[in-house]
Design a protein around this motif. Structure first.
Motif, short mmCIF file in Angstrom:
data_model
loop_
_atom_site.label_atom_id
_atom_site.label_comp_id
_atom_site.label_asym_id
_atom_site.label_seq_id
_atom_site.Cartn_x
_atom_site.Cartn_y
_atom_site.Cartn_z
N GLY A 145 -6.47 -34.36 -16.23
CA GLY A 145 -5.53 -33.39 -15.70
C GLY A 145 -5.13 -33.74 -14.28
O GLY A 145 -5.97 -34.16 -13.48
N LEU A 146 -3.85 -33.58 -13.97
CA LEU A 146 -3.31 -33.82 -12.63
C LEU A 146 -2.66 -32.53 -12.14
O LEU A 146 -1.76 -32.01 -12.81
CB LEU A 146 -2.27 -34.95 -12.67
CG LEU A 146 -1.37 -35.11 -11.45
CD1 LEU A 146 -2.19 -35.53 -10.23
CD2 LEU A 146 -0.25 -36.11 -11.73
N CYS A 147 -3.11 -32.02 -10.99
CA CYS A 147 -2.49 -30.83 -10.42
C CYS A 147 -1.18 -31.25 -9.75
O CYS A 147 -1.18 -32.00 -8.77
CB CYS A 147 -3.41 -30.15 -9.42
SG CYS A 147 -2.72 -28.66 -8.69
N LEU A 148 -0.07 -30.76 -10.28
CA LEU A 148 1.25 -31.11 -9.77
C LEU A 148 1.68 -30.24 -8.60
O LEU A 148 2.44 -30.67 -7.73
CB LEU A 148 2.29 -31.00 -10.89
CG LEU A 148 2.06 -31.91 -12.10
CD1 LEU A 148 2.98 -31.49 -13.24
CD2 LEU A 148 2.30 -33.37 -11.73
N ASP A 169 -4.85 -33.39 -7.00
CA ASP A 169 -6.20 -33.56 -7.54
C ASP A 169 -6.14 -33.99 -9.00
O ASP A 169 -5.27 -33.54 -9.76
CB ASP A 169 -7.00 -32.25 -7.46
CG ASP A 169 -7.44 -31.91 -6.05
OD1 ASP A 169 -7.44 -32.80 -5.18
OD2 ASP A 169 -7.80 -30.74 -5.82
N VAL A 170 -7.06 -34.86 -9.40
CA VAL A 170 -7.16 -35.34 -10.77
C VAL A 170 -8.54 -34.96 -11.31
O VAL A 170 -9.54 -35.03 -10.58
CB VAL A 170 -6.96 -36.87 -10.85
CG1 VAL A 170 -7.14 -37.37 -12.28
CG2 VAL A 170 -5.58 -37.25 -10.32
N PHE A 171 -8.59 -34.56 -12.58
CA PHE A 171 -9.84 -34.13 -13.19
C PHE A 171 -10.08 -34.88 -14.50
O PHE A 171 -9.16 -35.06 -15.30
CB PHE A 171 -9.83 -32.62 -13.48
CG PHE A 171 -9.82 -31.78 -12.24
CD1 PHE A 171 -11.01 -31.36 -11.66
CD2 PHE A 171 -8.62 -31.43 -11.64
CE1 PHE A 171 -11.00 -30.60 -10.51
CE2 PHE A 171 -8.60 -30.65 -10.49
CZ PHE A 171 -9.80 -30.24 -9.93
N LEU A 172 -11.33 -35.30 -14.72
CA LEU A 172 -11.73 -35.93 -15.97
C LEU A 172 -12.50 -34.92 -16.82
O LEU A 172 -13.35 -34.19 -16.31
CB LEU A 172 -12.64 -37.14 -15.72
CG LEU A 172 -12.07 -38.33 -14.96
CD1 LEU A 172 -13.04 -39.51 -15.06
CD2 LEU A 172 -10.70 -38.71 -15.46
#
Length: 290
Positions: free
Chosen positions: A36-39, A58-61
């Protein structure tokens, strides 16, 4: 709560934008892997008992076992780009690409912070996957898959550097054993095949075979065999007029009940419904993502 993910394309990747609710929804998990990438906006992202403050970039795995949910700040709602994809895509390319997702929740930091070198490197590849699947230009599925592999290669290099030499050697050994297991299964999934069979053929114990397969792919061995059988059944249901029962048995299922259950779990549709929707002569339609 376990969600069922279906895919909108022949390649097992989804790309979609989503704004979480401002209240906390129940945690969920799904068989697909996710990035996920917070745009834009802010909020929080929950992983089990862990919670991260979220900011733009922020990027989430997310692996296929960890319970998670995102929540928006009511005054500044967050908006994400999410990539869902089947780990089997990476397993077929290089099992090592699955290692960043083979984490133990309590010891893993899911957040790749905005502005970090890794976040800056992976973001363009995430946007490229979305663009290819959205625009549907010639070759888009191959391009989307290629971008996803590039992205996961960057993740692998980053997380491998954080391992000791001994841990790297162990991870490489596990990946090689998983690849050998997967190759045997791909050759013989139409047969009645079990973990004991492939473990004996490779000269390793059942417990070792089970452990490395689960740690590397996030899947149980039996689930991976069922996945290959379902994928072949989908191909035959969509591209032929053979009887549904014959397809199930030819793909390696030992009973119709097992075939129907595994197919419904993987696709959200029964084999008959899948053929009616995507088979020869069926009207154009896209599967529903849940």
């Amino acid at each position: 709560m376990k969600l069922t993910i279906t895919y909108e394309h022949d390649v097992s990747i989804n790309a979609f934008r989503w704004t979480p609710h401002a209240y906390r929804q129940p945690l969920h998990a799904h068989a697909s892997l996710e990035i996920g990438l917070c745009l834009s906006g802010t909020g929080r992202f929950y992983f089990g008992r862990k919670a991260y403050e979220v900011n733009r970039g922020d990027v989430f795995l997310v692996n296929n076992e960890e319970l998670h949910i995102a929540q928006s700040d009511p005054d500044d709602p967050s908006r994400y780009l999410f990539l869902n994809f089947d780990g089997a895509l990476l397993l077929a390319e290089d099992p090592g690409l699955l290692l960043p997702f083979a984490y133990r929740s309590s010891r893993f930091h899911n957040l790749i912070p905005a502005g970090s070198a890794l976040a800056e490197a992976v973001t363009p590849w995430m946007l490229a996957v979305e663009r290819e699947l959205r625009d549907r230009e010639p070759g888009c599925l191959a391009m989307a898959k290629s971008a996803l592999i590039q992205l996961c290669g960057l993740l692998l290099r980053h997380y491998t550097r954080e391992l000791s030499a001994e841990q790297q050697l162990s991870a490489a050994r596990s990946a090689n054993q998983t690849k050998a297991l997967a190759q045997l299964v791909e050759q013989r999934y139409r047969e009645p095949i079990g973990l004991r069979d492939v473990a004996e053929e490779l000269g390793i114990s059942m417990s070792r075979a089970s452990r490395v397969f689960r740690e590397t792919t996030g899947r149980r061995f039996a689930d991976y065999v069922a996945l290959l059988r379902v994928q072949e059944a989908k191909r035959l249901l969509a591209g032929s007029d053979r009887q549904v029962a014959h397809i199930g048995f030819d793909c390696g299922f030992q009973s119709l009940a097992t075939f129907y259950r595994a197919f419904k779990d993987a696709t959200g549709l029964s084999p008959v419904q899948f053929r009616q929707t995507f088979g020869l002569g069926a009207p154009d339609a896209a599967p529903t993502r849940k």
